[in-house]
Design an enzyme around this catalytic site. Structure first.
Site, PDB file in Angstrom:
ATOM      1  N   HIS A 394      -1.757 -35.252  -5.910  1.00  0.00           N
ATOM      2  CA  HIS A 394      -2.266 -34.440  -7.009  1.00  0.00           C
ATOM      3  C   HIS A 394      -1.371 -34.540  -8.226  1.00  0.00           C
ATOM      4  O   HIS A 394      -0.235 -35.000  -8.141  1.00  0.00           O
ATOM      5  CB  HIS A 394      -2.534 -33.006  -6.572  1.00  0.00           C
ATOM      6  CG  HIS A 394      -1.337 -32.130  -6.346  1.00  0.00           C
ATOM      7  ND1 HIS A 394      -0.841 -31.282  -7.321  1.00  0.00           N
ATOM      8  CD2 HIS A 394      -0.561 -31.923  -5.260  1.00  0.00           C
ATOM      9  CE1 HIS A 394       0.175 -30.587  -6.824  1.00  0.00           C
ATOM     10  NE2 HIS A 394       0.375 -30.954  -5.579  1.00  0.00           N
ATOM     11  N   ASP A 405       7.245 -31.346  -6.975  1.00  0.00           N
ATOM     12  CA  ASP A 405       5.864 -31.032  -6.608  1.00  0.00           C
ATOM     13  C   ASP A 405       4.980 -31.001  -7.844  1.00  0.00           C
ATOM     14  O   ASP A 405       5.065 -30.059  -8.618  1.00  0.00           O
ATOM     15  CB  ASP A 405       5.846 -29.671  -5.904  1.00  0.00           C
ATOM     16  CG  ASP A 405       4.458 -29.256  -5.449  1.00  0.00           C
ATOM     17  OD1 ASP A 405       3.513 -30.058  -5.562  1.00  0.00           O
ATOM     18  OD2 ASP A 405       4.325 -28.119  -4.978  1.00  0.00           O
ATOM     19  N   GLU A 443      -4.971 -29.155  -7.124  1.00  0.00           N
ATOM     20  CA  GLU A 443      -4.518 -28.974  -5.737  1.00  0.00           C
ATOM     21  C   GLU A 443      -3.845 -27.634  -5.577  1.00  0.00           C
ATOM     22  O   GLU A 443      -3.993 -26.938  -4.581  1.00  0.00           O
ATOM     23  CB  GLU A 443      -3.544 -30.100  -5.337  1.00  0.00           C
ATOM     24  CG  GLU A 443      -3.115 -30.086  -3.876  1.00  0.00           C
ATOM     25  CD  GLU A 443      -1.840 -29.300  -3.588  1.00  0.00           C
ATOM     26  OE1 GLU A 443      -1.435 -29.265  -2.421  1.00  0.00           O
ATOM     27  OE2 GLU A 443      -1.244 -28.706  -4.505  1.00  0.00           O
ATOM     28  N   GLU A 444      -3.058 -27.271  -6.601  1.00  0.00           N
ATOM     29  CA  GLU A 444      -2.222 -26.072  -6.477  1.00  0.00           C
ATOM     30  C   GLU A 444      -3.045 -24.803  -6.264  1.00  0.00           C
ATOM     31  O   GLU A 444      -2.619 -23.896  -5.557  1.00  0.00           O
ATOM     32  CB  GLU A 444      -1.326 -25.924  -7.702  1.00  0.00           C
ATOM     33  CG  GLU A 444      -0.227 -26.982  -7.797  1.00  0.00           C
ATOM     34  CD  GLU A 444       0.811 -26.868  -6.681  1.00  0.00           C
ATOM     35  OE1 GLU A 444       0.712 -25.945  -5.860  1.00  0.00           O
ATOM     36  OE2 GLU A 444       1.706 -27.727  -6.635  1.00  0.00           O
ATOM     37  N   ASP A 472       2.511 -35.734  -1.706  1.00  0.00           N
ATOM     38  CA  ASP A 472       2.510 -34.551  -2.568  1.00  0.00           C
ATOM     39  C   ASP A 472       3.911 -34.452  -3.168  1.00  0.00           C
ATOM     40  O   ASP A 472       4.276 -35.255  -4.026  1.00  0.00           O
ATOM     41  CB  ASP A 472       2.113 -33.324  -1.738  1.00  0.00           C
ATOM     42  CG  ASP A 472       1.872 -32.084  -2.575  1.00  0.00           C
ATOM     43  OD1 ASP A 472       2.432 -32.001  -3.676  1.00  0.00           O
ATOM     44  OD2 ASP A 472       1.143 -31.183  -2.137  1.00  0.00           O
ATOM     45  N   HIS A 555      13.889 -25.917  -6.231  1.00  0.00           N
ATOM     46  CA  HIS A 555      13.280 -24.756  -6.897  1.00  0.00           C
ATOM     47  C   HIS A 555      11.767 -24.924  -6.964  1.00  0.00           C
ATOM     48  O   HIS A 555      11.197 -25.186  -8.025  1.00  0.00           O
ATOM     49  CB  HIS A 555      13.870 -24.580  -8.293  1.00  0.00           C
ATOM     50  CG  HIS A 555      15.319 -24.208  -8.318  1.00  0.00           C
ATOM     51  ND1 HIS A 555      16.326 -25.103  -8.021  1.00  0.00           N
ATOM     52  CD2 HIS A 555      15.940 -23.035  -8.572  1.00  0.00           C
ATOM     53  CE1 HIS A 555      17.496 -24.493  -8.120  1.00  0.00           C
ATOM     54  NE2 HIS A 555      17.291 -23.238  -8.449  1.00  0.00           N
TER      55      HIS A 555
END
Ligand SMILES: *[C@@H]1O[C@H](CO)[C@@H](O)[C@H](O)[C@H]1NC(C)=O
Ligand SMILES: *[C@@H]1O[C@H](CO)[C@@H](O)[C@H](O)[C@H]1NC(C)=O
Ligand SMILES: *[C@@H]1O[C@H](CO)[C@@H](O)[C@H](O)[C@H]1NC(C)=O
Ligand SMILES: *[C@@H]1O[C@H](CO)[C@@H](O)[C@H](O)[C@H]1NC(C)=O
Ligand SMILES: *[C@@H]1O[C@H](CO)[C@@H](O)[C@H](O)[C@H]1NC(C)=O
Ligand SMILES: *[C@@H]1O[C@H](CO)[C@@H](O)[C@H](O)[C@H]1NC(C)=O
Length: 815
Positions: A394, A405, A443-444, A472, A555
């Protein structure tokens, strides 16, 4: 058995019988030359030669796919070496990472980035590059505030903002995304508050059992363990009116400020102001657009339902540990203190509360609308168009950054594409199977782009896709983690042996992985493989370098998941990105270019058996005598499976015989049902072993004629075309094997999840459980569900065997 080592070293080298006898269903397969062949039935031989002539003609005119096995002449190991060498000498992951993390790219936003990525796909040689929109109901943050009140007076007003750091440009300037939760409800609530640990189902049960009132309160829970949306779901079910979710420093392990490590940006510990954003959708219930559960959200005339089946009705906010500390401190000495619920915030005793006279006000304003999200696709066309290896990652992030991410995965994917392009342009390489790339959006929020795509194109995907490979947060630390359908375990092991581990150059990735992991994990959820594996039955995998116990704190979903963090702490020099591109690419090459699909049917069946035995052992013995009085009222022989089986087999009619194979499945005791399922699974294991042996032989036979005869030798051409055809048939069987594990009726109360062997844990949202239907029946003490799932799993085992034995049912001269 399934740990096949490389392309054509399968099976024995001895000269093999030219063709196999026809197997009658249920008969043990002949391991030796069959009597039919030895007695040379002339009629059959004539038919055989007629077919061979047909094969050769087909080969010359290229009108059946097996003939392309000849066209792909380059050796896979050579190609892989060239691929590695290219990436040894060139690494642009850092460039791509910087580009992806320049500006915020929340779901549906930043078209500039969409076009930039699509242009890179084109620049690096992908064809059919295309941007596809879906129309999704989702929220953007408008305003928020949090207040601590004592006797209705505000005594503390947290900022809900992360510190802006001079060194890290991603944390300042325009375009910062506020701290908020995807799919959280708008609201303005003031209430007393309690501390509810991680907010698991058990945590809320414990509060209830101890007579602690959650109803009407705001629940403060810590991040960790389960998916955050389920924390909010369980809080809502317990009657809470709002939720605060904070990052608890003691969950960071050793790398903490308390242990003497400096906090980011001066050191590896968590910055105290860091906030984890994220979705609070109910991921284990169903992913995708919450207004279109199970069908695609595309176009203006989509049917939409109330979204609250999969999103919360109560507001929630994320908060840093620095800012929750004064609030939790007020609970000291109030209410129960449960053992095991403590954390590490200084001066906080982790009492549950509440404190009379103290309240929290949560104000949360979200703008909900149907908005466009943008997927990007591109492909490397292979010789075979109906055998597709699909790679997905994504693009959207909660923040400007997202260097971990998801854009470590995006950078790695671009490196893979760039290196494969080198093979194409410099060496004229063309893969055997088609390799397709997808950059998912949204996606999130709820795996939006991939789920809607899967729901829209399900037929084509189920027909064509051999494997779905997911990246990912590909690099967030230095510890390799692998999760996959067991069909892929063998190929993952093999590829991991080819790549060096950057953390210790005397180790391969394989050595490193098994130095900490007992085995390759099961797929749960939390990323885009979910729709492919658990809804469509497409063999999938997910791979990440995750933070190990000594690694700098990652983080996650914070402004500090930035290019600066990645290049100074996470992956200086981007060596883990480069390693991931090598590993991931070698898996792609194996699956796309190996003449034999590298799936381990035997390992897959054994895993099924292990899971079955382990789960069945949890069935209480006092249920054993319970007799199933009526059969489950679901059709097992669903239309969807029938359709697939017909694509695969000319002998679909015999599926009926498989269903009633052995004793008829009438009313039986639960004990008997367990035994029957075990027998079916044992037969599946034997069928898998026979299949894998047959397949190895086909490959060895082909290889024999390929290596021992000239390319122009007519006899060798006849034989090779014959074996190529058989290999193709076996490849097709393997492509559809995972589909046979779907129960199209779905899991109890979450029908979208249809894989009968693997699913996301309904109470966790990230991690996986095996045999979810059976397990949940046991957990819910539902004898009816347990009976039903024993029957379904029995049928699933028969169905998988039906597919694997396809070859044994059809006439040898057609094979
Ligand atoms: C990658 O980044 C480096 C360092 O900024 C730069 O020198 C180089 O030109 C970039 N390469 C490409 C292909 O963008
Ligand atoms: C709040 O009010 C109660 C009585 O109404 C009083 O006992 C208490 O001291 C007050 N607390 C604060 C912090 O003013
Ligand atoms: C929230 O509700 C309170 C009263 O319940 C009100 O005083 C306050 O203005 C509201 N906040 C916002 C931002 O609307
Ligand atoms: C290139 O990378 C591969 C895979 O990590 C490794 O096996 C090989 O030794 C490397 N070659 C060189 C020349 O560094
Ligand atoms: C690197 O790996 C080798 C081989 O497994 C091992 O003997 C050695 O101790 C490792 N070195 C470090 C620094 O971990
Ligand atoms: C599962 O249990 C059955 C019955 O006891 C046994 O035959 C089978 O070998 C077991 N499966 C595995 C993989 O150990």
């Amino acid at each position: 058995m399934s740990h096949q080592n490389s392309e054509f070293v399968l099976g024995s080298k001895e000269k093999l019988p030219l063709f196999h006898s026809q197997q009658r269903k249920g008969a043990a397969p002949a391991r030796k030359q069959s009597p039919i062949v030895r007695t040379s039935k002339w009629g059959l031989l004539i038919i055989y030669y007629v077919f061979s002539v047909y094969n050769v003609i087909s080969f010359i005119y290229g009108n059946y796919s097996a003939s392309v096995l000849y066209e792909s002449t380059s050796s896979l190991s050579e190609i892989t070496q060239v691929y590695f060498n290219f990436l040894n000498s060139s690494n642009l992951a850092s460039n791509w990472s910087r580009e992806f993390t320049k500006a915020s790219h929340l779901a549906g936003t930043n078209l500039e980035l969409v076009h930039w990525q699509a242009s890179k796909y084109e620049e690096f040689g992908l064809s059919h590059v295309e941007i596809e929109d879906f129309d999704i109901y989702l929220n953007y943050p408008v305003d928020n505030s949090l207040k601590l009140l004592s006797n209705s007076t505000v005594i503390y007003h947290p900022t809900l903002k992360e510190d802006e750091l001079e060194q890290d440009p991603t944390t300042t300037g325009p375009g910062l995304v506020p701290a908020f939760h995807g799919y959280s409800a708008s609201g303005n609530v003031t209430a007393e508050y309690i501390y509810a640990n991680y907010g698991t189902r058990e945590d809320f049960q414990k509060l209830k059992d101890n007579g602690i009132e959650v109803s009407g309160k705001i629940a403060i829970v810590r991040y960790g363990g389960l998916f955050r949306g389920l924390k909010v779901k369980f809080a809502q079910e317990a009657g809470a009116v709002g939720v605060l979710i904070y990052s608890e420093p003691s969950d960071d392990g050793d790398i903490t400020v308390d242990n003497g490590y400096a906090a980011y940006p001066d050191g590896p510990a968590r910055n105290p102001s860091s906030i984890q954003r994220g979705s609070v959708q109910f991921l284990s219930q169903i992913p995708g657009d919450p207004t279109t559960p199970g069908w695609p959200s595309k176009g203006d005339d989509v049917d939409r339902v109330d979204p609250h089946g999969s999103i919360p009705k109560i507001p929630s906010l994320p908060i840093s540990y620095a800012e929750i500390q004064p609030i939790l401190k007020t609970l000291n000495g109030h209410g129960t203190k449960f053992e095991g619920w403590e954390g590490g915030l200084p001066g906080v005793t982790y009492n549950v509360g509440p404190v009379p006279g103290y309240e929290i006000n949560i104000y949360n304003e979200q703008d909900y609308k149907v908005r466009k999200i943008h997927n990007i696709y591109g492909e490397i066309e292979g010789f075979l168009k109906d055998q597709v290896i699909l790679l997905g990652n994504h693009r959207d992030a909660w923040i400007k950054g997202g260097a971990g991410d998801p854009n470590s995965g995006s950078a790695v994917t671009l490196e893979v594409i760039r290196a494969l392009n080198e093979l194409k342009t410099k060496y004229g390489w063309k893969p055997l199977r088609t390799i397709r790339f997808a950059s998912w959006d949204g996606e999130e929020y709820a795996l939006l782009g991939s789920t809607e795509f899967g729901e829209l194109y399900h037929k084509q995907l189920q027909k064509d896709v051999v494997a779905y490979l997911n990246l990912d947060d590909a690099v967030a630390g230095t510890q390799l983690n692998l999760e996959a359908s067991p069909l892929l375990n063998g190929v993952l092991d093999m590829c991991a042996k080819q790549v060096q581990y950057p953390g210790n150059t005397s180790m391969t990735l394989y050595d490193h992985f098994y130095s900490w992991a007992p085995k390759i994990g099961m797929l749960g959820s939390g990323s885009d493989f979910t729709v492919f594996m658990e809804h469509l039955g497409i063999t999938s995998m997910n791979v990440v370098f995750e933070p190990g116990p000594k690694d700098p704190i990652y983080h996650y979903h914070s402004n500090y998941d930035s290019y600066y963090w990645m290049s100074t702490f996470g992956d200086p020099g981007f060596v883990y990105h480069n390693t991931m591109a090598k590993f991931f690419g070698s898996v792609v090459l194996q699956l796309a270019d190996n003449k034999a699909v590298q799936f381990g049917a035997v390992e897959n069946a054994i895993e099924f058996s292990l899971h079955f035995n382990e789960t069945a052992a949890k069935i209480p013995a006092e249920w054993y005598d319970n007799v199933l009085t009526s059969m489950p009222d679901e059709s097992f022989d669903s239309e969807e499976f029938a359709e697939l089986a017909e694509i695969l087999s000319d002998n679909f009619k015999s599926w009926k015989e498989y269903q009633t194979d052995g004793e008829s499945y009438g009313p039986s005791s639960m004990e008997k049902a367990i035994t029957l399922a075990q027998e079916s699974i044992a037969k599946l294991i034997s069928a898998s072993i026979r299949f894998q042996e047959r397949f190895a032989k086909e490959v060895a036979d082909y290889k024999y004629y390929d290596e021992h005869y000239s390319r122009f030798n007519p006899w060798a051409i006849i034989m090779k075309s014959q074996f190529a055809r058989r290999i193709e048939r076996s490849n097709k069987i393997l492509k559809y094997l995972e589909r046979s594990f779907l129960h199209y009726g779905g899991l109890h109360n979450r029908k979208w999840f249809r894989h009968a062997v693997y699913a996301v844990d309904r109470d966790n949202g990230y991690s996986a459980v095996a045999l979810p239907g059976l397990l949940e029946g046991i957990q819910d003490e539902s004898i009816g569900q347990v009976h039903k799932w024993l029957w379904i799993l029995n049928g699933i085992a028969k169905r998988a065997r039906f597919i694997l034995e396809d070859d044994e049912r059809i006439a040898w001269f057609v094979r």
